[in-house]
Motif scaffolding. Structure first.
Motif, short mmCIF file in Angstrom:
data_model
loop_
_atom_site.label_atom_id
_atom_site.label_comp_id
_atom_site.label_asym_id
_atom_site.label_seq_id
_atom_site.Cartn_x
_atom_site.Cartn_y
_atom_site.Cartn_z
N PHE A 97 20.16 28.99 -14.69
CA PHE A 97 18.74 29.24 -14.55
C PHE A 97 18.11 29.33 -15.72
CE2 PHE A 97 20.70 31.18 -11.02
CZ PHE A 97 20.07 30.63 -10.03
N THR A 98 16.96 28.85 -16.22
CA THR A 98 16.41 28.83 -17.44
C THR A 98 14.89 29.18 -17.19
OG1 THR A 98 15.51 26.56 -17.55
CG2 THR A 98 17.73 26.76 -18.17
N LYS A 99 14.23 29.39 -18.21
CA LYS A 99 12.82 29.89 -18.08
C LYS A 99 11.99 28.73 -17.83
CE LYS A 99 13.02 33.61 -21.48
NZ LYS A 99 12.51 34.35 -22.64
N ASP A 100 12.47 27.58 -18.00
CA ASP A 100 11.76 26.39 -17.54
C ASP A 100 11.71 26.12 -16.01
OD1 ASP A 100 10.85 25.76 -19.91
OD2 ASP A 100 12.55 24.47 -20.61
N SER A 101 13.05 26.44 -15.29
CA SER A 101 13.36 26.00 -13.97
C SER A 101 13.12 27.21 -13.19
CB SER A 101 14.86 25.36 -14.18
OG SER A 101 15.73 26.74 -14.32
N ILE A 102 13.04 28.24 -13.41
CA ILE A 102 12.84 29.45 -12.63
C ILE A 102 11.76 29.77 -11.67
CG2 ILE A 102 12.20 31.39 -14.33
CD1 ILE A 102 15.12 31.36 -11.71
N GLY A 103 10.64 29.07 -12.55
CA GLY A 103 9.23 29.41 -11.70
C GLY A 103 9.41 28.02 -10.36
N ALA A 104 9.80 27.00 -10.34
CA ALA A 104 10.33 26.28 -9.48
C ALA A 104 10.89 26.86 -8.42
CB ALA A 104 10.59 25.04 -9.89
N ARG A 105 12.16 27.36 -8.92
CA ARG A 105 13.25 27.89 -8.00
C ARG A 105 12.71 28.85 -7.17
NH1 ARG A 105 16.58 26.40 -5.74
NH2 ARG A 105 18.43 27.84 -6.42
N LEU A 106 11.85 29.88 -7.83
CA LEU A 106 11.25 30.93 -6.97
C LEU A 106 10.22 30.53 -5.89
CD1 LEU A 106 10.26 33.46 -10.01
CD2 LEU A 106 11.57 34.02 -7.86
N ASN A 107 9.51 29.34 -6.44
CA ASN A 107 8.45 28.87 -5.24
C ASN A 107 9.18 27.98 -4.06
OD1 ASN A 107 6.19 29.38 -6.86
ND2 ASN A 107 6.22 27.30 -7.87
N VAL A 108 10.51 27.31 -4.22
CA VAL A 108 11.24 26.89 -3.26
C VAL A 108 11.67 27.99 -2.47
CG1 VAL A 108 13.26 25.55 -2.73
CG2 VAL A 108 11.82 24.72 -4.41
N ARG A 109 12.11 29.13 -3.08
CA ARG A 109 12.80 30.31 -2.32
C ARG A 109 11.67 30.91 -1.54
NH1 ARG A 109 12.10 35.51 -2.42
NH2 ARG A 109 13.58 36.86 -1.71
N ASP A 110 10.34 31.25 -2.07
CA ASP A 110 9.61 31.74 -1.35
C ASP A 110 9.00 30.70 0.15
OD1 ASP A 110 9.48 33.68 -2.95
OD2 ASP A 110 7.77 33.22 -4.07
N PHE A 111 8.92 29.46 -0.33
CA PHE A 111 8.61 28.55 0.72
C PHE A 111 9.63 28.51 1.99
CE2 PHE A 111 9.20 24.25 2.56
CZ PHE A 111 7.96 24.07 3.37
N MET A 112 10.74 28.77 1.46
CA MET A 112 11.98 28.66 2.40
C MET A 112 11.78 30.03 3.36
SD MET A 112 13.15 25.89 2.60
CE MET A 112 14.77 25.91 3.38
N GLU A 113 11.71 31.15 2.59
CA GLU A 113 11.42 32.50 3.29
C GLU A 113 10.26 32.54 4.24
OE1 GLU A 113 12.26 36.17 4.38
OE2 GLU A 113 13.56 34.91 2.98
N THR A 114 9.27 31.77 3.76
CA THR A 114 8.20 31.54 4.95
C THR A 114 8.46 30.82 5.98
OG1 THR A 114 6.62 31.51 2.83
CG2 THR A 114 5.49 30.69 4.85
N LEU A 115 9.05 29.89 5.89
CA LEU A 115 9.73 29.12 6.80
C LEU A 115 10.45 29.88 7.88
CD1 LEU A 115 10.54 25.50 5.41
CD2 LEU A 115 8.71 26.29 6.99
N ARG A 116 11.56 30.68 7.32
CA ARG A 116 12.38 31.21 8.03
C ARG A 116 11.38 32.55 8.75
NH1 ARG A 116 15.69 30.48 3.77
NH2 ARG A 116 14.80 32.31 2.39
N SER A 117 10.64 33.04 8.26
CA SER A 117 9.86 34.41 8.76
C SER A 117 8.85 33.72 9.77
CB SER A 117 9.02 34.77 7.55
OG SER A 117 8.03 34.22 7.46
#
Length: 148
Positions: A97-117
């Motif tokens: 994980f890098t400072k450049d990639s973590i924002g996109a990874r957080l967005n994907v994680r949040d999107f998947m959490e929204t789908l699951r919920s």
């Protein structure tokens, strides 16, 4: 540099790689979990058992981590906090994980959490493959070579 492991979900094969690396490089390795762990006897390897509860282990890791330390975790929000503190974060699958990639990874994680919920079954992560273990070991070796 110290290595902290979010150990509750870390695969045993990855822990074995870390045990060998801690001995070889004579680095402090601390596994933090909410249940007892079986680890090799070593002056470099320790465990910390925390209470069960939401983010208890994560909060302990964040509190202990110092700039330059390495955290092994698949938890994206934890990785983001570690990076913000100047630490390094590596997933058990070998993703650095890098400072450049973590924002996109957080967005994907949040999107998947929204789908699951919303009731959509997204399934869990795929099984850990040999290529994941190799990616992890290679990234770990590069980090340790730079830091030690």
């Amino acid at each position: 540099m110290k290595i902290y492991v979010d150990a509750d979900a870390c695969p045993a094969v990855i822990k074995d790689i870390l045990y060998r690396a801690a001995e070889r490089k004579q680095l402090q390795l601390m596994l933090i979990a909410n249940h007892a762990l079986r680890v090799p006897t070593s002056k470099y390897i320790s465990t910390l058992i925390v209470n069960s509860g939401f983010d208890v282990a994560d909060n302990e890791i964040v509190q202990r981590c110092q700039p330059g330390d390495l955290v092994i975790t698949a938890d994206i929000p934890l990785a983001a906090e570690i990076l913000a503190k100047g630490g390094q974060a590596l997933s058990p699958r070998g993703e650095l994980f890098t400072k450049d990639s973590i924002g996109a990874r957080l967005n994907v994680r949040d999107f998947m959490e929204t789908l699951r919920s919303s009731g959509i079954q997204s399934g869990g992560p795929p099984p850990l493959h040999q290529r994941d273990r190799m990616a992890f070991a290679n990234h770990l070796d590069r980090i340790l070579a730079r830091s030690c």
